[in-house]
Design a protein around this motif. Structure first.
Motif, PDB file in Angstrom:
ATOM      1  N   SER A  33       0.853  -1.190   0.000  1.00  0.00           N
ATOM      2  CA  SER A  33       0.000   0.000   0.000  1.00  0.00           C
ATOM      3  C   SER A  33       0.887   1.239   0.000  1.00  0.00           C
ATOM      4  N   ILE A  34       0.254   2.383  -0.251  1.00  0.00           N
ATOM      5  CA  ILE A  34       0.957   3.666  -0.172  1.00  0.00           C
ATOM      6  C   ILE A  34       0.243   4.518   0.852  1.00  0.00           C
ATOM      7  N   SER A  35       0.895   4.770   1.967  1.00  0.00           N
ATOM      8  CA  SER A  35       0.279   5.547   3.037  1.00  0.00           C
ATOM      9  C   SER A  35       0.248   7.017   2.664  1.00  0.00           C
ATOM     10  N   GLY A  36      -0.732   7.721   3.223  1.00  0.00           N
ATOM     11  CA  GLY A  36      -0.791   9.162   3.029  1.00  0.00           C
ATOM     12  C   GLY A  36      -1.607   9.598   1.844  1.00  0.00           C
ATOM     13  N   GLU A  37      -2.052   8.648   0.998  1.00  0.00           N
ATOM     14  CA  GLU A  37      -2.811   9.056  -0.184  1.00  0.00           C
ATOM     15  C   GLU A  37      -4.048   8.215  -0.419  1.00  0.00           C
ATOM     16  N   SER A  38      -3.928   6.920  -0.366  1.00  0.00           N
ATOM     17  CA  SER A  38      -5.022   6.064  -0.791  1.00  0.00           C
ATOM     18  C   SER A  38      -5.141   4.870   0.130  1.00  0.00           C
ATOM     19  N   LYS A  39      -6.377   4.382   0.285  1.00  0.00           N
ATOM     20  CA  LYS A  39      -6.591   3.193   1.113  1.00  0.00           C
ATOM     21  C   LYS A  39      -6.401   1.913   0.313  1.00  0.00           C
ATOM     22  N   TRP A  40      -6.264   2.015  -0.989  1.00  0.00           N
ATOM     23  CA  TRP A  40      -6.182   0.806  -1.801  1.00  0.00           C
ATOM     24  C   TRP A  40      -4.908   0.026  -1.503  1.00  0.00           C
ATOM     25  N   LYS A  41      -5.068  -1.294  -1.509  1.00  0.00           N
ATOM     26  CA  LYS A  41      -3.940  -2.187  -1.281  1.00  0.00           C
ATOM     27  C   LYS A  41      -3.890  -3.228  -2.389  1.00  0.00           C
ATOM     28  N   GLN A  42      -2.715  -3.806  -2.574  1.00  0.00           N
ATOM     29  CA  GLN A  42      -2.557  -4.907  -3.496  1.00  0.00           C
ATOM     30  C   GLN A  42      -1.816  -6.029  -2.796  1.00  0.00           C
ATOM     31  N   LYS A  43      -2.077  -7.244  -3.255  1.00  0.00           N
ATOM     32  CA  LYS A  43      -1.527  -8.410  -2.580  1.00  0.00           C
ATOM     33  C   LYS A  43      -0.917  -9.362  -3.593  1.00  0.00           C
ATOM     34  N   THR A  44       0.275  -9.844  -3.297  1.00  0.00           N
ATOM     35  CA  THR A  44       0.900 -10.834  -4.170  1.00  0.00           C
ATOM     36  C   THR A  44       0.204 -12.183  -3.981  1.00  0.00           C
ATOM     37  N   PRO A  45       0.394 -13.112  -4.908  1.00  0.00           N
ATOM     38  CA  PRO A  45      -0.036 -14.480  -4.641  1.00  0.00           C
ATOM     39  C   PRO A  45       0.759 -15.045  -3.464  1.00  0.00           C
ATOM     40  N   VAL A  46       0.228 -16.073  -2.846  1.00  0.00           N
ATOM     41  CA  VAL A  46       0.929 -16.742  -1.759  1.00  0.00           C
ATOM     42  C   VAL A  46       1.929 -17.736  -2.354  1.00  0.00           C
ATOM     43  N   HIS A  47       3.188 -17.640  -1.942  1.00  0.00           N
ATOM     44  CA  HIS A  47       4.189 -18.630  -2.344  1.00  0.00           C
ATOM     45  C   HIS A  47       4.139 -19.775  -1.343  1.00  0.00           C
ATOM     46  N   LYS A  48       3.536 -20.887  -1.770  1.00  0.00           N
ATOM     47  CA  LYS A  48       3.368 -22.037  -0.898  1.00  0.00           C
ATOM     48  C   LYS A  48       4.715 -22.666  -0.548  1.00  0.00           C
ATOM     49  N   TYR A  49       4.862 -23.024   0.706  1.00  0.00           N
ATOM     50  CA  TYR A  49       6.043 -23.738   1.216  1.00  0.00           C
ATOM     51  C   TYR A  49       7.357 -23.021   0.884  1.00  0.00           C
ATOM     52  N   SER A  50       7.293 -21.701   0.855  1.00  0.00           N
ATOM     53  CA  SER A  50       8.491 -20.923   0.502  1.00  0.00           C
ATOM     54  C   SER A  50       9.471 -20.830   1.657  1.00  0.00           C
ATOM     55  N   GLY A  51       8.964 -20.977   2.877  1.00  0.00           N
ATOM     56  CA  GLY A  51       9.826 -20.750   4.023  1.00  0.00           C
ATOM     57  C   GLY A  51      10.251 -19.289   4.075  1.00  0.00           C
ATOM     58  N   PRO A  52      11.479 -19.004   4.484  1.00  0.00           N
ATOM     59  CA  PRO A  52      11.926 -17.613   4.652  1.00  0.00           C
ATOM     60  C   PRO A  52      12.388 -16.950   3.355  1.00  0.00           C
ATOM     61  N   ASN A  53      12.271 -17.634   2.219  1.00  0.00           N
ATOM     62  CA  ASN A  53      12.783 -17.083   0.957  1.00  0.00           C
ATOM     63  C   ASN A  53      11.741 -17.136  -0.158  1.00  0.00           C
ATOM     64  N   PRO A  54      10.625 -16.417  -0.019  1.00  0.00           N
ATOM     65  CA  PRO A  54       9.579 -16.453  -1.053  1.00  0.00           C
ATOM     66  C   PRO A  54       9.985 -15.698  -2.314  1.00  0.00           C
ATOM     67  N   GLN A  55       9.390 -16.111  -3.424  1.00  0.00           N
ATOM     68  CA  GLN A  55       9.570 -15.435  -4.702  1.00  0.00           C
ATOM     69  C   GLN A  55       8.204 -15.188  -5.323  1.00  0.00           C
ATOM     70  N   TRP A  56       8.020 -13.979  -5.870  1.00  0.00           N
ATOM     71  CA  TRP A  56       6.737 -13.636  -6.476  1.00  0.00           C
ATOM     72  C   TRP A  56       6.871 -13.127  -7.921  1.00  0.00           C
ATOM     73  N   ASN A  57       7.806 -12.231  -8.158  1.00  0.00           N
ATOM     74  CA  ASN A  57       7.906 -11.548  -9.459  1.00  0.00           C
ATOM     75  C   ASN A  57       6.536 -11.029  -9.882  1.00  0.00           C
ATOM     76  N   TYR A  58       5.902 -10.312  -8.978  1.00  0.00           N
ATOM     77  CA  TYR A  58       4.508  -9.882  -9.155  1.00  0.00           C
ATOM     78  C   TYR A  58       4.428  -8.384  -9.439  1.00  0.00           C
TER      79      TYR A  58
END
Length: 208
Positions: free
Chosen positions: A32-57
């Motif tokens: 999200s971007i604070s201070g301007e808009s309430k809109w948010k975006q969410k990446t897909p969930v990287h299943k079983y990624s542990g501490p090193n997820p990858q999205w390229n989203y």
């Protein structure tokens, strides 16, 4: 109102704090971007990624240039462990939008950057890797700002929503849940009485 388009790609995160006890983390990022808009975006969930997820989203945000120049806007990336009994926060990244713009130095090409993740207790643990660039300025009426923003806030083709198949919690996203379509004319009403010759038998209640 002078606006600019921020093209942002959440590439990956590394060495995040593991907040799960028995299983590997399924990690996503809420941006999200604070201070301007309430809109948010969410990446897909990287299943079983542990501490090193990858999205390229990829994501896009329309922002007001004057607010950027006055350093009023902050890019917020919240990292979450997706869990069936309730998501758990891993940490956050906060970056002033003005800092992103200044780091480009007037260049229009995409820039890669990495930022430390802050845990809820304030300590640093892990890194988020992003790529970004800013588009050309354009003018949008103030009352239509969100109308300009909404089309690019949708999930890109091929990603109708969060990968776990559930709509976002709390109605934070300005879009209907995945799979929702407006009712088509003629649906949701009892069928009109059939005319002779159409092959429909009259309902039993009206047979006498």
């Amino acid at each position: 109102m002078e606006c600019i388009l921020l093209d942002l790609t959440l590439i990956s995160a590394t060495d995040l704090k593991d907040v799960n006890i028995l299983s590997k983390m399924d990690v996503c990022a809420v941006v999200s971007i604070s201070g301007e808009s309430k809109w948010k975006q969410k990446t897909p969930v990287h299943k079983y990624s542990g501490p090193n997820p990858q999205w390229n989203y990829p994501m896009k945000f329309t922002i007001v240039e004057s607010a950027v120049q006055q350093n009023q806007l902050t890019l917020k990336i919240k990292l979450m462990s997706n869990r069936s009994l309730g998501d758990r926060e891993i940490g956050e990244v906060h970056v002033p939008i003005k800092e992103l713009l200044d780091n480009l130095g007037g260049e229009k090409s995409e820039k890669h950057a990495s930022y430390s993740v802050r845990l809820p207790n304030g300590k640093a643990k892990g890194t988020v890797n992003i790529a970004y660039k800013f588009g050309e300025k354009f003018t949008a009426p103030a009352q239509n700002l969100h109308k300009v923003e909404e089309p690019v806030m949708a999930y890109p083709p091929g990603h109708p929503g969060p990968s776990d198949g559930h709509p976002p919690h709390g109605g934070a996203y300005p879009y209907p849940p995945p799979g929702w379509y407006p009712p088509q004319p003629g649906y949701g009403y009892p069928p009109a009485a059939a005319s002779p010759g159409y092959g429909y038998a009259p309902p039993p209640a009206y047979a006498y």
